[in-house]
Structures are given as C-alpha cells and as structure tokens.
Motif scaffolding. Sequence first.
Motif, PDB file in Angstrom:
ATOM      1  N   GLN A 267       0.850  -1.190   0.000  1.00 43.22           N
ATOM      2  CA  GLN A 267       0.000   0.000   0.000  1.00 43.22           C
ATOM      3  C   GLN A 267       0.888   1.244   0.000  1.00 43.22           C
ATOM      4  N   TYR A 268       0.616   2.154  -0.919  1.00 45.28           N
ATOM      5  CA  TYR A 268       1.360   3.403  -1.018  1.00 45.28           C
ATOM      6  C   TYR A 268       0.477   4.550  -0.552  1.00 45.28           C
ATOM      7  N   GLU A 269       1.090   5.547   0.090  1.00 44.42           N
ATOM      8  CA  GLU A 269       0.334   6.706   0.523  1.00 44.42           C
ATOM      9  C   GLU A 269       1.266   7.891   0.743  1.00 44.42           C
ATOM     10  N   ALA A 270       0.677   9.066   0.864  1.00 43.49           N
ATOM     11  CA  ALA A 270       1.426  10.287   1.144  1.00 43.49           C
ATOM     12  C   ALA A 270       1.053  10.772   2.538  1.00 43.49           C
ATOM     13  N   TRP A 271       1.950  11.509   3.163  1.00 41.91           N
ATOM     14  CA  TRP A 271       1.722  11.909   4.545  1.00 41.91           C
ATOM     15  C   TRP A 271       2.492  13.186   4.871  1.00 41.91           C
ATOM     16  N   ILE A 272       2.121  13.825   5.997  1.00 39.72           N
ATOM     17  CA  ILE A 272       2.870  14.934   6.573  1.00 39.72           C
ATOM     18  C   ILE A 272       3.033  14.646   8.057  1.00 39.72           C
ATOM     19  N   GLU A 273       4.065  15.249   8.659  1.00 45.31           N
ATOM     20  CA  GLU A 273       4.272  15.026  10.087  1.00 45.31           C
ATOM     21  C   GLU A 273       4.970  16.219  10.706  1.00 45.31           C
ATOM     22  N   MET A 274       4.547  16.544  11.934  1.00 46.85           N
ATOM     23  CA  MET A 274       5.146  17.613  12.705  1.00 46.85           C
ATOM     24  C   MET A 274       5.451  17.064  14.097  1.00 46.85           C
ATOM     25  N   LEU A 275       6.669  16.582  14.265  1.00 46.57           N
ATOM     26  CA  LEU A 275       7.009  15.967  15.545  1.00 46.57           C
ATOM     27  C   LEU A 275       6.857  16.974  16.687  1.00 46.57           C
ATOM     28  N   PRO A 276       6.410  16.534  17.877  1.00 50.63           N
ATOM     29  CA  PRO A 276       6.199  15.141  18.243  1.00 50.63           C
ATOM     30  C   PRO A 276       4.817  14.590  17.911  1.00 50.63           C
ATOM     31  N   GLN A 277       4.012  15.324  17.172  1.00 47.29           N
ATOM     32  CA  GLN A 277       2.698  14.814  16.790  1.00 47.29           C
ATOM     33  C   GLN A 277       2.855  13.666  15.791  1.00 47.29           C
ATOM     34  N   PRO A 278       1.910  12.734  15.768  1.00 41.88           N
ATOM     35  CA  PRO A 278       1.987  11.620  14.816  1.00 41.88           C
ATOM     36  C   PRO A 278       1.762  12.093  13.390  1.00 41.88           C
ATOM     37  N   SER A 279       2.205  11.297  12.460  1.00 36.58           N
ATOM     38  CA  SER A 279       2.030  11.650  11.061  1.00 36.58           C
ATOM     39  C   SER A 279       0.563  11.518  10.643  1.00 36.58           C
ATOM     40  N   GLN A 280       0.225  12.210   9.574  1.00 43.70           N
ATOM     41  CA  GLN A 280      -1.141  12.188   9.050  1.00 43.70           C
ATOM     42  C   GLN A 280      -1.092  11.871   7.560  1.00 43.70           C
ATOM     43  N   THR A 281      -1.912  10.916   7.140  1.00 43.02           N
ATOM     44  CA  THR A 281      -1.984  10.641   5.712  1.00 43.02           C
ATOM     45  C   THR A 281      -2.771  11.756   5.037  1.00 43.02           C
ATOM     46  N   VAL A 282      -2.493  11.983   3.754  1.00 40.21           N
ATOM     47  CA  VAL A 282      -3.188  13.039   3.012  1.00 40.21           C
ATOM     48  C   VAL A 282      -3.934  12.404   1.840  1.00 40.21           C
ATOM     49  N   PRO A 283      -4.971  13.067   1.327  1.00 41.90           N
ATOM     50  CA  PRO A 283      -5.843  12.471   0.305  1.00 41.90           C
ATOM     51  C   PRO A 283      -5.240  12.481  -1.102  1.00 41.90           C
ATOM     52  N   LEU A 284      -4.184  11.723  -1.278  1.00 45.70           N
ATOM     53  CA  LEU A 284      -3.588  11.531  -2.600  1.00 45.70           C
ATOM     54  C   LEU A 284      -3.488  10.038  -2.878  1.00 45.70           C
ATOM     55  N   THR A 285      -3.705   9.644  -4.101  1.00 41.97           N
ATOM     56  CA  THR A 285      -3.541   8.241  -4.501  1.00 41.97           C
ATOM     57  C   THR A 285      -2.143   8.090  -5.089  1.00 41.97           C
ATOM     58  N   ILE A 286      -1.300   7.340  -4.399  1.00 43.34           N
ATOM     59  CA  ILE A 286       0.095   7.174  -4.798  1.00 43.34           C
ATOM     60  C   ILE A 286       0.304   5.773  -5.355  1.00 43.34           C
ATOM     61  N   ALA A 287       1.118   5.666  -6.402  1.00 46.25           N
ATOM     62  CA  ALA A 287       1.415   4.369  -7.009  1.00 46.25           C
ATOM     63  C   ALA A 287       2.902   4.274  -7.322  1.00 46.25           C
ATOM     64  N   ALA A 288       3.396   3.043  -7.387  1.00 50.77           N
ATOM     65  CA  ALA A 288       4.791   2.826  -7.766  1.00 50.77           C
ATOM     66  C   ALA A 288       5.039   3.429  -9.140  1.00 50.77           C
ATOM     67  N   GLY A 289       6.188   4.097  -9.286  1.00 52.46           N
ATOM     68  CA  GLY A 289       6.523   4.716 -10.561  1.00 52.46           C
ATOM     69  C   GLY A 289       6.109   6.169 -10.670  1.00 52.46           C
ATOM     70  N   ASP A 290       5.284   6.651  -9.729  1.00 50.39           N
ATOM     71  CA  ASP A 290       4.871   8.057  -9.761  1.00 50.39           C
ATOM     72  C   ASP A 290       6.058   8.970  -9.451  1.00 50.39           C
ATOM     73  N   THR A 291       6.093  10.107 -10.103  1.00 50.82           N
ATOM     74  CA  THR A 291       7.085  11.137  -9.799  1.00 50.82           C
ATOM     75  C   THR A 291       6.441  12.134  -8.849  1.00 50.82           C
ATOM     76  N   VAL A 292       7.037  12.273  -7.662  1.00 44.08           N
ATOM     77  CA  VAL A 292       6.449  13.096  -6.599  1.00 44.08           C
ATOM     78  C   VAL A 292       7.428  14.189  -6.196  1.00 44.08           C
ATOM     79  N   THR A 293       6.929  15.399  -6.067  1.00 40.59           N
ATOM     80  CA  THR A 293       7.724  16.529  -5.588  1.00 40.59           C
ATOM     81  C   THR A 293       7.115  17.051  -4.299  1.00 40.59           C
ATOM     82  N   VAL A 294       7.955  17.206  -3.275  1.00 43.48           N
ATOM     83  CA  VAL A 294       7.490  17.705  -1.980  1.00 43.48           C
ATOM     84  C   VAL A 294       8.294  18.953  -1.630  1.00 43.48           C
ATOM     85  N   THR A 295       7.582  19.994  -1.179  1.00 40.86           N
ATOM     86  CA  THR A 295       8.223  21.249  -0.812  1.00 40.86           C
ATOM     87  C   THR A 295       7.673  21.752   0.516  1.00 40.86           C
ATOM     88  N   LEU A 296       8.578  22.160   1.399  1.00 37.32           N
ATOM     89  CA  LEU A 296       8.219  22.797   2.663  1.00 37.32           C
ATOM     90  C   LEU A 296       8.803  24.197   2.645  1.00 37.32           C
TER      91      LEU A 296
END
Length: 404
Positions: A267-296
């Motif tokens: 199972q693939y998924e995307a998430w964000i996290e702000m320690l010490p809080q637990p991570s949260q999944t986000v509403p994106l459908t991720i698959a093997a081979g996808d090109t993903v860009t993340v920016t903070l």
Amino acid sequence: MNTQYDHIDDTSQQLPPAIITPRRPLGLTIAIGVALLAAACTSTLGLARVVQQVTATASPSASAQSDTSAALQAALQRANEEQQQAFNQNDPQLMADTATAAHYAELVQTNTDLRNSGVTAIELVSISFNQVTAGNATAQATTRETWRATYADGSTVDATTQNDYTLVLDAGAWKVQSDVQPAGQVDPSTTPGQPATAEAIGSTSQNWSGYVASGGTFTAVTGTWIVPAVSSASAGADATWVGIGGASSTDLLQAGTQAVVSGGTVQYEAWIEMLPQPSQTVPLTIAAGDTVTVTLTQQSGAAWAISIDDQSSAQTYRTTVSYASTLSSAEWIEEAPSAGRGIVPLSQFGTLRFVAGSTVLDGKTVSLLDAAATAITMVDRFGQVLATPSPLAADGSSFTIART
C-alpha cells in the motif's frame, strides 16, 4: 507518518509511517497504513497505560504526596506488565482498565500494527521513574522504559524511550490519557523522523539513509523522487521524505510518501508530520513509478506551506500549518519507520532516485552540494548496511539510495 509509525517520524497504517512512524527523528513517527508507525513517527504511541486507585486531595501533605507518587509508580509498573500480557496472549481486554477509552483504542491499534509487522512477543526489560506529579484530577509521570521485541525469525530488538504520561482521575481511578515519546529523547532505533545522534550525521543511522545539511538557517526544502516499486515478498515498510529540523534538534517538520507491505500486498500513501505529533496521511492516490515533488516553505514566523505534487497523476495536496522550527537542518531521506516499540523492517525497495533537491539556506536557494549536505548510510543493530546513498551527481542536487 502515526497508527503512527513514527514517520519517524521518526515520525504511519496497513502495516503502519512515521506512518509507520516517518515516521516516522534519524526517524518518521509515520502513520503507516494498516498494519505496521513514523513517527514521525514520529509515533509514537507508548505501551504503558495506567490506572490506580489513589485518593487525591486539594492540598496533599508531604506524606500524602509521597504515597500518591509511590502508588502511581506501582500502577505504571503494573500497567506495563498488563500491556505485555495483552500482546503476548493476544487479548487486548487485559489492558482495558488501564487507559481512557480513546487511549485504549490507540493501544489496541498499536498492538495490531506490531503484530502485523512481524513482532511475535514483547517484554518490558526495565522501567525507571524520573518524575511523578499529581494534582486534584490530573497527574504527570515521566519514565524511561526499555522494551524487547521478538520477531518471527527469532531476532530481537531492544528499544529504550522516554515516556511522558498524562493521567486523569476517572471515577476515583487514575487512567492514562496520553503517552508521548518526545522527539530526540528516545533511543535511535525507535524515534520516528530523527537521527540516531547528532554525531551520526555524515556517518550511519539505524533508520535514515540519504543526505542532511546543517549549519545555518534553513527556511525551505524541496525534493523530487520516483516512488519505487516495493517487493511484496516480505512484510516491511519504507518512507521517503524531505524535512526541516530534526538532525540535531528535537523538532522535525516533514512530508513524503511511504510504502507498507502486509499480507503479500503493498500500500502506497502520502503523509505529513510535525514531531512530536503523529504523522497524518493526506488524500492523494500514490502508485509505484509516480514522480512526486514535496516542498516545505516557511512563510512567516511559525507558518509553513506544505505541497505534495504527484506529477504522474496530476494530483496536488496543499496545506498551511503552524509549527515552531529551529530551522537547524534540511533533509532528503529514505527511512525505516518506527511502530510502537521498534523499527519496522525496511522493505525491499530496490533503488530510489532523488532529483532536483534544494534548500533555502540563510536566505539563498542552494543545491545539496552548496549546502554541504552529508551522506548517511542506514545500518541495522549489528552494523550491517541496509541502504546506501550514492555520491551527489554532477548537478549537486541528485543522488540515489540503494537497498542492500
């Protein structure tokens, strides 16, 4: 990435990062999908839950305070032992009276995640008490606990964490309302999202592999990767992310993707996290081979913009969060998330490629090379290499991480 897999984040659940804990700190308390989490993590949910019949008074005497402290310590000891029994006997009801309803539900999920990640038994090796305070209806207790997890292949992993408990008085009984494992205060094997130690940067970590830049003020980070096709042959998880902070500090803001292998499926998924809080999944459908860009990106003060773009499916996730960061480092990481009392087995992800990595250092956008980022190799508790980053490419912004 949470259940949490500390990513771990460090900082999620199917197996849970950090998310299996990215995450989920080197970690994700990650909230991983179904079964395993970062963590990042984180995560970071503790095992001990406490309930004790203790009479609380508005102005307790020194003697009464001493009695209450001793009773709370005994209750925590008993609650940890009950948690151990609940897991080993696969009977969650054994710990039902040692937590609030909400926290009990979290514990049940944590046990499920541990079992799905291949853990067959847990053992409380030791517990020490650093501080116990009680008021009229609430109490706080800080412990240092060492737990041993036994896996299906007979191997064991010991993890030592600091646990900060909050208890509430419920119908005359003290019950655990929350159990937080502070980022940067736990054994490197179990912290989602953060590095083992500051000294590990540029060397090895038990849960991070990739590059870390430190020395200066970091106000943005970006990275692009191709989601690897993870083998479904064995249970495990991995989290890929970029982050700010956490390399040598207790804070970590991170976001990325993760893969969780459970029951022969991935199972693939995307998430964000702000320690010490637990991570949260986000509403994106991720698959093997996808090109993903993340920016903070720091917008102003504690305001941060987070974006996750799946270029292959034309999906985008945007959010703004409030987070107090030390701005002390930037990371481009592949992580073995944490779940409950140990690191989740690193999945067989093959080779991961990061491209177009950059960070804003002291107000200037620079490449990993110009930021003097250092490489981190992931090793297991025996020192065996699990994942190795390549040298930076000629552009100073690209590299690969190979699973060994």
